[in-house]
Design an enzyme around this catalytic site. Sequence first.
Site, mmCIF file in Angstrom:
data_model
loop_
_atom_site.group_PDB
_atom_site.id
_atom_site.type_symbol
_atom_site.label_atom_id
_atom_site.label_comp_id
_atom_site.label_asym_id
_atom_site.label_seq_id
_atom_site.Cartn_x
_atom_site.Cartn_y
_atom_site.Cartn_z
ATOM 1 N NE ARG A 124 -3.317 2.526 2.547
ATOM 2 C CZ ARG A 124 -3.635 3.222 3.613
ATOM 3 N NH1 ARG A 124 -3.232 2.845 4.796
ATOM 4 N NH2 ARG A 124 -4.380 4.289 3.499
ATOM 5 N N GLY A 176 -14.764 1.180 9.814
ATOM 6 C CA GLY A 176 -15.142 0.908 11.208
ATOM 7 C C GLY A 176 -16.467 1.514 11.635
ATOM 8 N N GLY A 185 -18.674 3.353 9.563
ATOM 9 C CA GLY A 185 -19.704 3.230 8.520
ATOM 10 C C GLY A 185 -20.326 1.855 8.439
ATOM 11 N NE ARG A 233 -5.692 11.712 9.474
ATOM 12 C CZ ARG A 233 -5.865 10.754 8.571
ATOM 13 N NH1 ARG A 233 -6.251 11.051 7.360
ATOM 14 N NH2 ARG A 233 -5.651 9.498 8.894
#
Length: 403
Positions: free
Chosen positions: A88, A328, A330, A238
């Site tokens: 990734r 997680g 949703g 964030r």
Amino acid sequence: MIVLVINCGSSSLKFDVLDVEAQQTLAEGQVERIGAVSSLASVRVGDGKKQRKALQAADHGEALRFVMKTLFEGDEKLDATIDAVGHRVVHGGEHFADSVLIDDEVVEAIRDAFDLAPLHNPANLRGIQAAQAALPDVPHVAVFDTAFHQTLPEHAYLYAIPNRLYRRHKIRRYGFHGTSHYYVSRELYKLADLDKRSSRVISAHLGNGCSLAAIRDGRSVDTSMGMTPLAGLVMGTRSGSIDPSIVFDLVEKEELTLAEVHTLLNKYSGLLGLSGYAADMRDLLAEADDGDVRCRQAVDVFCYRVKGYIGQYLAALGGADAVVFTAGIGQNSPRIRAQICAGLEGLGIEMDAARNEAASGTAAKISTDASAVQVWAIPTNEELVIAIDTQKIAQARAQSPYA
Ligand code: AMP
């Protein structure tokens, strides 16, 4: 094909070993606190117990060597050979609209994007180099978080700042969580029997990091994260989008350096900053239920921001066939999904309370049959997307006369 999927953060290495044909995870785990005095590894092979171990891993290379040793020489061994490695990589800049076989040029391009993702790309590259050293004879493939969003039109990716800054420094919206938005939209086409070629989908990845994507005919046309993963929705720590002037205010009034403001917005804002208590949605919901006002406010701000983006993307797409919730929060939280979608009946979104309540961690339609816009909860599987892409590219290389 057996694919090792690697996801490196600045002090962590997460891995999954997947049998791609069987779509089965054979082993998984992580090493955390790499570079600290004591690192912590957890490895699970098959349905076995999670093996936890404290170790000293000075860098990602040592962490990966420990993982390989545990997988192939430990008490519960992995009975498989790794055929390819999928990495990734967070930022592919404008270089990569697809996954690629890693060669020297690709390494250089990932390095070129250090500027755009200083927290992520250097760690991703360390992971690549560690894995190439540990498994030198298998193909290594880079799968980019940004690639799926390279189809954004100019009007969605340009910022309204002097255009030369885009030309000079490639300052623009890129978007992230591409593998997740790709995966859930493809699952949705199958489950909801939608024709990808004439479909309008809004995908909501709500986890620790959060982003929405507007997907027309299978291609991403807008997304809420920006040049970096700091923009858009409220996240665990964030801030999401804020008035840019706040940065200057913080420097002046709180006497912070720019580096400190960066840390404040990335690590101490979002749900954690609003609540002053936790970044984890489950903790916030529990405290809100116990009457904590700030925790309730954090949840309210989070949901309101998602609702706003759904409205924006309904406008961008001219309506939608479906909204899909994942990650997680949703895929697991009926309550957050209900709060986000409350009052959207006028826009064609009508939730089915019982279906929504029953859907936790499994793929399910959660809107009424009469709802003009279908709403779904679908668990994401980013590792599988990385493994499938890796297999495709590794097989193409094996068949190439230039291999
Ligand atoms: P992820 O980054 O996808 O692992 O998502 C992590 C987030 O999902 C954290 O905020 C968790 O609190 C949240 N989460 C996981 N399960 C639930 C749940 N059942 N209800 C609410 N939030 C959840």
